[in-house]
Design a protein around this motif. Sequence first.
Motif, PDB file in Angstrom:
ATOM      1  N   ALA A 199       0.675  -1.137  -0.343  1.00 38.25           N
ATOM      2  CA  ALA A 199       0.091  -0.251  -0.312  1.00 38.25           C
ATOM      3  C   ALA A 199       0.997   1.906  -0.172  1.00 38.25           C
ATOM      4  CB  ALA A 199      -0.812   0.201   1.686  1.00 38.25           C
ATOM      5  N   LYS A 200       2.068   1.003  -0.325  1.00 34.48           N
ATOM      6  CA  LYS A 200       3.019   2.627  -0.476  1.00 34.48           C
ATOM      7  C   LYS A 200       3.176   3.438  -1.890  1.00 34.48           C
ATOM      8  CE  LYS A 200       6.107   0.690   2.654  1.00 34.48           C
ATOM      9  NZ  LYS A 200       5.120  -0.972   3.463  1.00 34.48           N
ATOM     10  N   THR A 201       2.880   2.225  -2.890  1.00 34.29           N
ATOM     11  CA  THR A 201       2.564   2.755  -4.206  1.00 34.29           C
ATOM     12  C   THR A 201       1.392   2.051  -5.256  1.00 34.29           C
ATOM     13  OG1 THR A 201       4.411   1.785  -5.414  1.00 34.29           O
ATOM     14  CG2 THR A 201       4.905   3.798  -4.276  1.00 34.29           C
ATOM     15  N   TRP A 202       0.662   2.487  -5.725  1.00 34.73           N
ATOM     16  CA  TRP A 202       0.236   2.311  -6.666  1.00 34.73           C
ATOM     17  C   TRP A 202       0.016   2.388  -7.798  1.00 34.73           C
ATOM     18  CZ3 TRP A 202      -3.369  -0.217  -3.792  1.00 34.73           C
ATOM     19  CH2 TRP A 202      -3.965  -0.239  -1.999  1.00 34.73           C
ATOM     20  N   THR A 203      -1.105   1.331  -8.758  1.00 39.34           N
ATOM     21  CA  THR A 203      -1.483   1.385 -10.074  1.00 39.34           C
ATOM     22  C   THR A 203      -3.064   1.129 -10.081  1.00 39.34           C
ATOM     23  OG1 THR A 203      -0.939  -1.055 -10.614  1.00 39.34           O
ATOM     24  CG2 THR A 203       1.259   1.238 -10.914  1.00 39.34           C
ATOM     25  N   LYS A 204      -3.306   1.334 -11.449  1.00 40.28           N
ATOM     26  CA  LYS A 204      -4.705   1.159 -11.025  1.00 40.28           C
ATOM     27  C   LYS A 204      -4.902   0.370 -13.199  1.00 40.28           C
ATOM     28  CE  LYS A 204      -6.764   5.794 -13.315  1.00 40.28           C
ATOM     29  NZ  LYS A 204      -7.780   6.280 -12.465  1.00 40.28           N
ATOM     30  N   THR A 205      -6.082  -0.457 -13.163  1.00 39.13           N
ATOM     31  CA  THR A 205      -6.330  -1.000 -14.319  1.00 39.13           C
ATOM     32  C   THR A 205      -7.563   0.382 -15.530  1.00 39.13           C
ATOM     33  OG1 THR A 205      -8.645  -1.838 -13.809  1.00 39.13           O
ATOM     34  CG2 THR A 205      -6.949  -2.854 -13.263  1.00 39.13           C
ATOM     35  N   LYS A 206      -7.847   0.051 -16.119  1.00 42.24           N
ATOM     36  CA  LYS A 206      -8.325   0.507 -16.901  1.00 42.24           C
ATOM     37  C   LYS A 206      -9.893   0.239 -16.652  1.00 42.24           C
ATOM     38  CE  LYS A 206      -8.886  -2.633 -21.313  1.00 42.24           C
ATOM     39  NZ  LYS A 206      -8.994  -3.003 -22.531  1.00 42.24           N
ATOM     40  N   PRO A 207     -11.140   1.523 -17.416  1.00 39.67           N
ATOM     41  CA  PRO A 207     -12.203   0.920 -16.621  1.00 39.67           C
ATOM     42  C   PRO A 207     -12.370  -0.640 -17.078  1.00 39.67           C
ATOM     43  CG  PRO A 207     -12.138   2.999 -17.853  1.00 39.67           C
ATOM     44  CD  PRO A 207     -10.843   2.889 -18.068  1.00 39.67           C
ATOM     45  N   LEU A 208     -13.502  -1.465 -15.958  1.00 37.51           N
ATOM     46  CA  LEU A 208     -13.674  -2.520 -16.800  1.00 37.51           C
ATOM     47  C   LEU A 208     -15.492  -2.541 -17.178  1.00 37.51           C
ATOM     48  CD1 LEU A 208     -11.843  -4.316 -13.929  1.00 37.51           C
ATOM     49  CD2 LEU A 208     -10.917  -3.892 -16.150  1.00 37.51           C
ATOM     50  N   ASN A 209     -16.025  -1.944 -16.927  1.00 43.25           N
ATOM     51  CA  ASN A 209     -16.695  -1.983 -18.056  1.00 43.25           C
ATOM     52  C   ASN A 209     -17.655  -0.859 -18.591  1.00 43.25           C
ATOM     53  OD1 ASN A 209     -17.156  -0.342 -14.961  1.00 43.25           O
ATOM     54  ND2 ASN A 209     -19.746   0.146 -16.040  1.00 43.25           N
ATOM     55  N   ASN A 210     -18.177  -0.574 -20.001  1.00 39.83           N
ATOM     56  CA  ASN A 210     -18.950   0.096 -21.234  1.00 39.83           C
ATOM     57  C   ASN A 210     -20.165   0.745 -19.775  1.00 39.83           C
ATOM     58  OD1 ASN A 210     -20.056   1.365 -22.829  1.00 39.83           O
ATOM     59  ND2 ASN A 210     -19.910   0.101 -23.940  1.00 39.83           N
ATOM     60  N   PRO A 211     -20.103   1.980 -19.485  1.00 43.96           N
ATOM     61  CA  PRO A 211     -21.141   2.402 -18.881  1.00 43.96           C
ATOM     62  C   PRO A 211     -22.332   2.399 -19.488  1.00 43.96           C
ATOM     63  CG  PRO A 211     -19.770   3.984 -19.198  1.00 43.96           C
ATOM     64  CD  PRO A 211     -18.774   2.769 -19.858  1.00 43.96           C
ATOM     65  N   ASP A 212     -22.321   2.473 -21.300  1.00 44.85           N
ATOM     66  CA  ASP A 212     -23.207   1.950 -21.786  1.00 44.85           C
ATOM     67  C   ASP A 212     -24.077   1.089 -21.463  1.00 44.85           C
ATOM     68  OD1 ASP A 212     -22.807   4.839 -22.307  1.00 44.85           O
ATOM     69  OD2 ASP A 212     -22.113   4.091 -24.214  1.00 44.85           O
ATOM     70  N   THR A 213     -23.404  -0.083 -21.352  1.00 44.45           N
ATOM     71  CA  THR A 213     -24.420  -0.855 -20.932  1.00 44.45           C
ATOM     72  C   THR A 213     -24.788  -1.348 -19.405  1.00 44.45           C
ATOM     73  OG1 THR A 213     -22.870  -2.140 -22.815  1.00 44.45           O
ATOM     74  CG2 THR A 213     -23.323  -3.415 -21.852  1.00 44.45           C
ATOM     75  N   PHE A 214     -23.609  -1.429 -18.984  1.00 41.71           N
ATOM     76  CA  PHE A 214     -23.580  -1.464 -17.317  1.00 41.71           C
ATOM     77  C   PHE A 214     -22.954  -0.292 -16.639  1.00 41.71           C
ATOM     78  CE2 PHE A 214     -23.337  -5.916 -18.077  1.00 41.71           C
ATOM     79  CZ  PHE A 214     -24.483  -6.738 -17.516  1.00 41.71           C
ATOM     80  N   GLY A 215     -23.474   0.349 -15.703  1.00 41.74           N
ATOM     81  CA  GLY A 215     -23.423   1.815 -15.294  1.00 41.74           C
ATOM     82  C   GLY A 215     -22.413   1.111 -14.046  1.00 41.74           C
ATOM     83  N   ALA A 216     -21.777   0.942 -13.465  1.00 37.59           N
ATOM     84  CA  ALA A 216     -21.619  -0.212 -12.150  1.00 37.59           C
ATOM     85  C   ALA A 216     -20.323   1.009 -11.433  1.00 37.59           C
ATOM     86  CB  ALA A 216     -20.641  -1.780 -12.521  1.00 37.59           C
ATOM     87  N   ILE A 217     -20.751   0.716 -10.240  1.00 34.66           N
ATOM     88  CA  ILE A 217     -19.720   1.010  -9.028  1.00 34.66           C
ATOM     89  C   ILE A 217     -19.736   0.064  -7.818  1.00 34.66           C
ATOM     90  CG2 ILE A 217     -20.173   3.799  -9.726  1.00 34.66           C
ATOM     91  CD1 ILE A 217     -21.667   3.513  -7.141  1.00 34.66           C
ATOM     92  N   GLN A 218     -18.889   0.113  -6.849  1.00 33.09           N
ATOM     93  CA  GLN A 218     -18.451  -0.528  -4.913  1.00 33.09           C
ATOM     94  C   GLN A 218     -17.785  -1.971  -6.131  1.00 33.09           C
ATOM     95  OE1 GLN A 218     -21.753   1.248  -3.767  1.00 33.09           O
ATOM     96  NE2 GLN A 218     -21.410   3.567  -3.443  1.00 33.09           N
ATOM     97  N   PRO A 219     -17.196  -2.133  -6.303  1.00 32.33           N
ATOM     98  CA  PRO A 219     -16.856  -3.524  -6.526  1.00 32.33           C
ATOM     99  C   PRO A 219     -16.587  -4.285  -5.399  1.00 32.33           C
ATOM    100  CG  PRO A 219     -15.187  -2.434  -7.597  1.00 32.33           C
ATOM    101  CD  PRO A 219     -16.212  -1.369  -7.223  1.00 32.33           C
ATOM    102  N   VAL A 220     -16.791  -5.405  -5.146  1.00 31.49           N
ATOM    103  CA  VAL A 220     -16.506  -6.744  -3.920  1.00 31.49           C
ATOM    104  C   VAL A 220     -15.431  -7.509  -4.851  1.00 31.49           C
ATOM    105  CG1 VAL A 220     -16.592  -8.008  -2.693  1.00 31.49           C
ATOM    106  CG2 VAL A 220     -18.638  -6.759  -3.443  1.00 31.49           C
ATOM    107  N   VAL A 221     -14.142  -8.032  -4.397  1.00 32.54           N
ATOM    108  CA  VAL A 221     -13.066  -9.340  -5.343  1.00 32.54           C
ATOM    109  C   VAL A 221     -13.390 -10.497  -4.392  1.00 32.54           C
ATOM    110  CG1 VAL A 221     -10.711  -9.558  -5.623  1.00 32.54           C
ATOM    111  CG2 VAL A 221     -11.389  -7.024  -5.277  1.00 32.54           C
ATOM    112  N   LEU A 222     -13.593 -11.124  -4.785  1.00 32.76           N
ATOM    113  CA  LEU A 222     -14.182 -12.478  -4.621  1.00 32.76           C
ATOM    114  C   LEU A 222     -12.413 -13.570  -5.301  1.00 32.76           C
ATOM    115  CD1 LEU A 222     -17.893 -13.728  -4.987  1.00 32.76           C
ATOM    116  CD2 LEU A 222     -16.333 -12.238  -2.774  1.00 32.76           C
ATOM    117  N   ASN A 223     -11.768 -14.051  -4.309  1.00 35.91           N
ATOM    118  CA  ASN A 223     -11.247 -14.881  -4.839  1.00 35.91           C
ATOM    119  C   ASN A 223     -10.775 -16.172  -4.592  1.00 35.91           C
ATOM    120  OD1 ASN A 223      -8.250 -16.294  -4.825  1.00 35.91           O
ATOM    121  ND2 ASN A 223      -7.343 -14.675  -3.234  1.00 35.91           N
TER     122      ASN A 223
END
Length: 359
Positions: A199-223
């Motif tokens: 948690a000292k430095t961070w990178t991030k992915t690109k957006p993982l959804n097309n907002p015109d298809t799904f308007g999505a927020i607040q994801p959960v990660v399951l392993n």
Amino acid sequence: MRVAFLIAFTVLFLSCKEKTVELPPLISTDHPAVLTQEFIYEIADAITPECHASTVEVSNGTVVASWFGGTEEKNKDVGIWVSRNTNGSWSTPIEVVNGVQDENTRHPCWNPVLFKPKGEPLYLYYKVGPSPQEWWGLYMTSNDDGKTWSEPIKLPDGILGPIKNQPIQLADGTILSPSSNETKSGEWTIHVEKSIDTAKTWTKTKPLNNPDTFGAIQPVVLNHGNGNLQLISRTKNEVVSQNWSEDGGVTWGEMTATSLPNPNSGVDGVTLKDGRHILIYNPTGKNWGDRVPLSLGVSKDGINWDRAIDLEPLRETTDKEGEEYSYPTVIQAEDGKVHLVYTWNRKTVKYLVIDPTKI
């Protein structure tokens, strides 16, 4: 300026306290898996008129809970509050941070997220800003299990931190933080923020959804193990959505619908030590538009879900415009017990301990 603000806040707070609010009684969930269920504080003892977006973590045996509270969501007096349970009872909530920028500027605080990386202090992530479209991410750390906190540290530009739900830490130490963006034009997108240095430095992915298809927020990660990860998200589309990764979160597949309904309300979940997955959600669709009941679902594969427990059932007297049981956070402690918090009618935070072996 500060004196005037305090006077105005006191008057507003007292006026809110004087109002008669008809709330449903606390219903005990009659299920053998539910070991503890209680309010973190009684409504009569509330320090703020409203609260929302609670989070929970167990740090060296101490249960720590946090939420945002003030006169009302989006109001400038909304700060981040913390309570600790050390010997079976909850401490009086304390405001640990607010959105004061200078003597003339104060913004509301939003969506705290507690997280304890392995061998590290307890982290408290949160957001500050006029709205979710304009907020920015910060964090504080605690070396004494939530008793005291460091000064706030702003996350780098473009990194918001976990938006509602906890990060997960993979076996190699990599931290994956589920995050999302809301734009002024109304677009909702999710992404994952990644740290390989605790948690000292961070990178991030690109957006993982097309907002015109799904308007999505607040994801959960399951392993699911062996590099297989699942993101589950809140949407505007009447359903809970999902993305899958087969390489530990390096790449993600297209967002698709799950079989679960969603009334545009936050969900949270956790992968249990026995390999099953738990999801806390409101099992209603857009036509209901409400946040009751609140249920616990369980799955072996993240695809087929059984609605196992109604934590807050639909009552005969339910006023769909007034009742709300929402924004859950769920974790599994080292001893295997599941800890859960959620908004109870925006008046207090309800806390449950669950034995997953009885589900």
